[in-house]
Design a protein around this motif. Structure first.
Motif, PDB file in Angstrom:
ATOM      1  N   PRO B  95      16.266  30.201  38.909  1.00 22.65           N
ATOM      2  CA  PRO B  95      17.423  29.519  39.516  1.00 22.65           C
ATOM      3  C   PRO B  95      17.488  29.681  41.025  1.00 22.65           C
ATOM      4  O   PRO B  95      18.126  28.882  41.698  1.00 22.65           O
ATOM      5  CB  PRO B  95      18.624  30.188  38.831  1.00 22.65           C
ATOM      6  N   HIS B  96      16.840  30.717  41.563  1.00 26.72           N
ATOM      7  CA  HIS B  96      16.942  30.953  43.006  1.00 26.72           C
ATOM      8  C   HIS B  96      15.864  30.199  43.785  1.00 26.72           C
ATOM      9  O   HIS B  96      15.859  30.238  45.013  1.00 26.72           O
ATOM     10  CB  HIS B  96      16.868  32.449  43.296  1.00 26.72           C
ATOM     11  N   LEU B  97      14.950  29.555  43.079  1.00 32.12           N
ATOM     12  CA  LEU B  97      13.887  28.821  43.769  1.00 32.12           C
ATOM     13  C   LEU B  97      14.067  27.322  43.530  1.00 32.12           C
ATOM     14  O   LEU B  97      14.563  26.918  42.481  1.00 32.12           O
ATOM     15  CB  LEU B  97      12.514  29.259  43.219  1.00 32.12           C
ATOM     16  N   ASP B  98      13.641  26.516  44.506  1.00 32.72           N
ATOM     17  CA  ASP B  98      13.747  25.072  44.294  1.00 32.72           C
ATOM     18  C   ASP B  98      12.594  24.613  43.398  1.00 32.72           C
ATOM     19  O   ASP B  98      11.745  25.410  42.992  1.00 32.72           O
ATOM     20  CB  ASP B  98      13.813  24.319  45.627  1.00 32.72           C
ATOM     21  N   ILE B  99      12.592  23.312  43.084  1.00 27.94           N
ATOM     22  CA  ILE B  99      11.604  22.799  42.135  1.00 27.94           C
ATOM     23  C   ILE B  99      10.184  23.028  42.633  1.00 27.94           C
ATOM     24  O   ILE B  99       9.312  23.482  41.884  1.00 27.94           O
ATOM     25  CB  ILE B  99      11.856  21.289  41.885  1.00 27.94           C
ATOM     26  N   PHE B 100       9.973  22.768  43.921  1.00 31.68           N
ATOM     27  CA  PHE B 100       8.639  22.962  44.498  1.00 31.68           C
ATOM     28  C   PHE B 100       8.171  24.403  44.296  1.00 31.68           C
ATOM     29  O   PHE B 100       7.071  24.650  43.806  1.00 31.68           O
ATOM     30  CB  PHE B 100       8.668  22.616  45.989  1.00 31.68           C
ATOM     31  N   GLU B 101       9.045  25.356  44.646  1.00 30.57           N
ATOM     32  CA  GLU B 101       8.654  26.767  44.544  1.00 30.57           C
ATOM     33  C   GLU B 101       8.529  27.213  43.088  1.00 30.57           C
ATOM     34  O   GLU B 101       7.723  28.081  42.769  1.00 30.57           O
ATOM     35  CB  GLU B 101       9.652  27.655  45.296  1.00 30.57           C
ATOM     36  N   ASN B 102       9.317  26.643  42.212  1.00 31.15           N
ATOM     37  CA  ASN B 102       9.157  26.943  40.793  1.00 31.15           C
ATOM     38  C   ASN B 102       7.751  26.566  40.332  1.00 31.15           C
ATOM     39  O   ASN B 102       7.069  27.339  39.675  1.00 31.15           O
ATOM     40  CB  ASN B 102      10.196  26.176  39.962  1.00 31.15           C
ATOM     41  N   VAL B 103       7.338  25.350  40.717  1.00 30.36           N
ATOM     42  CA  VAL B 103       6.028  24.864  40.290  1.00 30.36           C
ATOM     43  C   VAL B 103       4.916  25.653  40.987  1.00 30.36           C
ATOM     44  O   VAL B 103       3.872  25.931  40.399  1.00 30.36           O
ATOM     45  CB  VAL B 103       5.906  23.346  40.561  1.00 30.36           C
ATOM     46  N   ALA B 104       5.163  26.049  42.240  1.00 30.65           N
ATOM     47  CA  ALA B 104       4.126  26.755  43.000  1.00 30.65           C
ATOM     48  C   ALA B 104       3.995  28.224  42.591  1.00 30.65           C
ATOM     49  O   ALA B 104       3.026  28.887  42.955  1.00 30.65           O
ATOM     50  CB  ALA B 104       4.434  26.669  44.492  1.00 30.65           C
ATOM     51  N   PHE B 105       4.956  28.726  41.804  1.00 24.88           N
ATOM     52  CA  PHE B 105       5.042  30.168  41.529  1.00 24.88           C
ATOM     53  C   PHE B 105       3.715  30.771  41.046  1.00 24.88           C
ATOM     54  O   PHE B 105       3.224  31.752  41.606  1.00 24.88           O
ATOM     55  CB  PHE B 105       6.144  30.437  40.499  1.00 24.88           C
ATOM     56  N   GLY B 106       3.137  30.157  40.013  1.00 21.94           N
ATOM     57  CA  GLY B 106       1.905  30.702  39.436  1.00 21.94           C
ATOM     58  C   GLY B 106       0.758  30.715  40.436  1.00 21.94           C
ATOM     59  O   GLY B 106      -0.005  31.684  40.507  1.00 21.94           O
ATOM     60  N   LEU B 107       0.641  29.637  41.237  1.00 22.93           N
ATOM     61  CA  LEU B 107      -0.436  29.568  42.231  1.00 22.93           C
ATOM     62  C   LEU B 107      -0.263  30.668  43.268  1.00 22.93           C
ATOM     63  O   LEU B 107      -1.204  31.378  43.615  1.00 22.93           O
ATOM     64  CB  LEU B 107      -0.428  28.202  42.925  1.00 22.93           C
ATOM     65  N   ARG B 108       0.963  30.825  43.757  1.00 20.80           N
ATOM     66  CA  ARG B 108       1.220  31.841  44.789  1.00 20.80           C
ATOM     67  C   ARG B 108       0.898  33.233  44.261  1.00 20.80           C
ATOM     68  O   ARG B 108       0.338  34.060  44.968  1.00 20.80           O
ATOM     69  CB  ARG B 108       2.675  31.788  45.237  1.00 20.80           C
ATOM     70  N   ARG B 109       1.272  33.514  43.025  1.00 23.46           N
ATOM     71  CA  ARG B 109       1.018  34.854  42.479  1.00 23.46           C
ATOM     72  C   ARG B 109      -0.467  35.137  42.344  1.00 23.46           C
ATOM     73  O   ARG B 109      -0.902  36.261  42.330  1.00 23.46           O
ATOM     74  CB  ARG B 109       1.700  35.043  41.112  1.00 23.46           C
ATOM     75  N   ARG B 110      -1.263  34.070  42.231  1.00 28.21           N
ATOM     76  CA  ARG B 110      -2.701  34.289  42.154  1.00 28.21           C
ATOM     77  C   ARG B 110      -3.344  34.224  43.531  1.00 28.21           C
ATOM     78  O   ARG B 110      -4.563  34.131  43.640  1.00 28.21           O
ATOM     79  CB  ARG B 110      -3.329  33.261  41.208  1.00 28.21           C
ATOM     80  N   GLY B 111      -2.494  34.227  44.566  1.00 29.98           N
ATOM     81  CA  GLY B 111      -3.010  34.304  45.928  1.00 29.98           C
ATOM     82  C   GLY B 111      -3.610  33.016  46.446  1.00 29.98           C
ATOM     83  O   GLY B 111      -4.407  33.029  47.375  1.00 29.98           O
ATOM     84  N   ILE B 112      -3.246  31.889  45.846  1.00 22.30           N
ATOM     85  CA  ILE B 112      -3.765  30.614  46.341  1.00 22.30           C
ATOM     86  C   ILE B 112      -2.911  30.178  47.530  1.00 22.30           C
ATOM     87  O   ILE B 112      -1.690  30.118  47.432  1.00 22.30           O
ATOM     88  CB  ILE B 112      -3.751  29.559  45.222  1.00 22.30           C
ATOM     89  N   LYS B 113      -3.571  29.918  48.671  1.00 21.58           N
ATOM     90  CA  LYS B 113      -2.828  29.659  49.908  1.00 21.58           C
ATOM     91  C   LYS B 113      -2.341  28.214  49.973  1.00 21.58           C
ATOM     92  O   LYS B 113      -1.183  27.940  50.259  1.00 21.58           O
ATOM     93  CB  LYS B 113      -3.709  29.971  51.126  1.00 21.58           C
TER      94      LYS B 113
END
Ligand SMILES: Nc1ncnc2c1ncn2[C@@H]1O[C@H](COP(=O)(O)OP(=O)(O)O)[C@@H](O)[C@H]1O
Ligand SMILES: [Mg+2]
Lengths: 265, 393
Positions: B95-113
């Motif tokens: 709930p604290h992240l927007d749609i873009f960041e929700n979708v990007a979450f998994g990529l970011r956690r795997r260190g994808i820039k």
């Protein structure tokens, strides 16, 4: 009559607000007074003396700074410890968990006079020199309870699926905490810290028992009240109120802006 | 990534067991989910579907069993190490992240820039590009559901797990999302494991359906094949409706088993029977039966299986008519008839002959409760009806 009946709720609300704000308004108005005698009770003449010369009375400003220092230290320590306790109580099953839950409530339920005097007895027995640190320790002790209760409520309201979703999306335990748990609990922690600070800043009874020769702001006012409270106290109190008001308004505006921005995109 | 067919591998569940305080929610379940298929796990509420998915996702502490993707054993990997993603029942969007960041979450956690391109692509796939900067609470149920799918799929998992993803949507939106999900699965080619308690949803969406009951798989296969040839009473009752008559096997003629029940003999092709012993249940789907007025009984083909009875209820529903027929031994049978006949239909109280081809008959093992898997209301209705009947008699 019809008007009153129709707007009863609004009328009552306004009356209650007036009731709440009259004392504050009186304090603020009298900060611009130039009292004729020792007591700043009745209006005599407009003056900004107290505001231009805030530290004009010996002890006012130093006690104010002391209280703020104590408040900040006690709040930081109590918030950190209380948050950890709240996490432990909500997240882990351990022996003595329900006892801990109960003990956390004790400082809130105990009368402050009892708490203050018991602590004094403890410090005297330990031959711990009274002063800033004994006050800080006392404050941490009773603030922790409020922090634990506030953060715990927030944590319990947290959907466990959100953390599971984070784990499912390649977040290790540390990132899960950093990017999901903490941001979601943060408003609770911030609220707890604000509450803790105001409790500490405001506290008289427990501080008075354990301060020794230290003078906090409430203790200063109490002492001054016997001889006549200087107008500077009104000015400082008004200042604190205005700062608090600005913080609240500021957060409201930020929230409102954020919402507006979201809706417009 | 759209359109590209990825190399995917079968998902194997081997002797999977999960106990909650000695009660098995998943009980020694072994299952192979074909790579790239749209697989539905169908079962009543509480049968262990969610628990099975959570075991695969790594969100539930294991009791026993192994999970493999191709030859890779992922049993001991933690949730965040598994090449598997989940669409949660309640979506569980952050709930604290927007749609873009929700979708990007998994990529970011795997260190994808560089997440911008894939996230925008993914939002396009689920048709939510315009919503990128909104918060989840500002989206409708259907949109949230698509974000949940996008958030999982962007990681290109080997298997996508969907736990009743359409359960919270209203009927119309649900139909729409069923088509949408099929389209997405077709485009990305990932194995979808779709959990549902809605048999229609399972049958229309899935290439392969596994029917689950009390922590075990009852039957698995192509939806039509399961419907036409159920192998247990549970499946016969749970997936659609069935008429089940209990009898005794009398022997065989050629490839058929002869079963006697209540004074008649029924023919069941041996290939369509799963019965082990002599005690057998003769089954037939309601739409496979034909209703004849008893006086026209001679018109039924000789080779057909037949039952005499009395009509107790007729309900006309446009394309078809549903008859309730009571047999002499007080069993309530259901018949669906297409409304193609000209002239009078049978009415309540008529003596009728029901007949159907042996090809549509299936045989089940007799040592099962004939009500297993039937919806409780049906069983209750039947019990209430026979209670009334016996009081009146
Ligand atoms: N965390 C849990 N603790 C105890 N029992 C559970 C837990 N999760 C599920 N169960 C039990 O396991 C069984 C299967 O549950 P579940 O997998 O959620 O079923 P389904 O998803 O098919 O409705 C149910 O009987 C449920 O009560
Ligand atoms: Mg479930």
């Amino acid at each position: 009559m019809r008007f009153i009946r129709r707007n009863l709720l609004a009328v009552v609300a306004i009356l209650v607000l007036i009731y709440l704000f009259i004392p504050i308004a009186v304090v603020a108005i009298l900060s611009f007074n130039k009292p004729s005698g020792k007591f700043n009770i009745s209006w005599t003449q407009f003056s900004t003396d107290a505001w231009t010369n805030l530290c004009g009375v010996p002890g006012v400003c130093s006690s104010f700074v002391t209280s703020i220092q104590i408040g900040i230290i006690a709040t930081i320590v109590a918030t950190a410890l209380g948050t950890m306790i709240a996490f432990a109580l909500v997240r882990y099953r351990f022996r003595g968990r329900s006892t801990t839950n109960l003990l956390i409530f004790l400082p809130m339920a105990t009368p402050e006079v009892v708490l203050g005097s018991s602590l004094l007895a403890l410090f005297l027995n330990l031959r711990f020199p009274l002063g800033q640190w004994t006050v800080v320790i006392a404050h941490i002790m009773f603030i922790i309870s409020f922090v634990v209760v506030t953060v715990k409520a927030r944590l319990q309201g947290l959907d466990p699926r959100l953390e599971e979703a984070a784990r499912d999306l390649y977040a290790n335990p540390r990132s899960t905490f950093r990017y999901v748990t903490l941001p979601l609990v943060a408003p609770g922690i911030a609220g707890a810290a604000l509450l803790g600070f105001s409790l500490s800043f405001d506290d008289f009874i427990i501080s008075y028992f354990n301060a020794g020769t230290l003078v906090t702001f409430p203790i200063f006012i109490w002492g001054a009240a016997q001889r006549g409270i200087p107008v500077q106290v009104n000015a400082l109190a008004t200042l604190v109120f205005v700062i608090a008001l600005l913080i609240v308004l500021g957060s409201q505006v930020v929230n409102y802006r954020r919402r507006r921005k979201l809706v417009s995109t | 990534m759209a359109g590209a067919v990825r190399q995917v591998e079968d998902l194997h569940l081997l002797n999977l067991t999960k106990k909650f305080a000695d009660v098995a929610a998943v009980d020694d379940l072994t299952l192979t989910i074909p790579a790239g298929s749209f697989f539905a796990l169908l079962g009543a509420s509480g049968c262990g579907k969610t628990t099975t998915l959570r075991r695969v996702a790594g969100l539930e502490d294991p009791t026993a069993g192994a999970i493999k993707i191709g030859a890779r054993d992922i049993t001991d990997l933690r949730a965040f190490q598994r090449p598997v993603n989940t669409v949660f029942q309640s979506y569980a969007l952050f709930p604290h992240l927007d749609i873009f960041e929700n979708v990007a979450f998994g990529l970011r956690r795997r260190g994808i820039k560089d997440v911008k391109t894939p996230v925008n692509q993914m939002l396009e796939l689920v048709e939510l590009s315009a919503m990128a900067r909104r918060k989840p609470t500002q989206l409708s149920g259907g949109q949230q559901q698509r974000v949940a799918v996008a958030r999982a799929l962007i990681n290109e998992p080997d298997v996508l797990l969907l736990d009743e993803p359409l359960g919270a949507l209203d009927l119309k939106l649900r139909r729409q999302m069923q088509i949408e999900l099929k389209r997405i699965q077709h485009e990305v080619g990932t194995t979808f494991v779709h959990v549902t308690h809605d048999q229609e949803e399972a049958m229309t969406m899935a290439d392969t359906v596994a029917i689950m009951n009390a922590g075990r798989i009852e039957q698995m296969g192509n939806p039509a094949a399961i419907y036409e040839l159920p192998k247990t009473v549970f499946v016969a009752n749970f997936l659609g409706q069935s008429n089940l008559i209990t009898g005794t096997a009398q022997g065989r003629t050629g490839d058929d088993i002869l079963v006697s029940a209540h004074g008649r003999t029924y023919v069941v092709p041996a290939a369509r029977s799963t019965a082990g012993g002599d005690s057998m249940i003769v089954g037939v789907r309601p739409e496979k039966m034909t209703v004849l007025d008893a006086v026209d009984g001679h018109r039924a083909p000789d080779a057909h299986n037949k039952v005499l009875g009395r009509v107790t209820d007729v309900s006309y529903a446009g394309v078809s008519t549903q008859y309730q027929v009571r047999t002499p031994w007080d069993q309530e049978l259901t018949v669906f008839e297409q409304n193609v006949i000209v002239g009078d239909r049978c009415s309540v109280g008529d003596e009728v002959l029901l007949h159907w081809s042996p090809e549509h008959t299936f045989g089940l093992d007799g040592v099962q409760d004939v009500h297993a898997g039937a919806s409780p209301e049906l069983v209750d209705l039947e019990a209430a009806a026979s209670a009334l009947e016996s009081r009146g008699a």
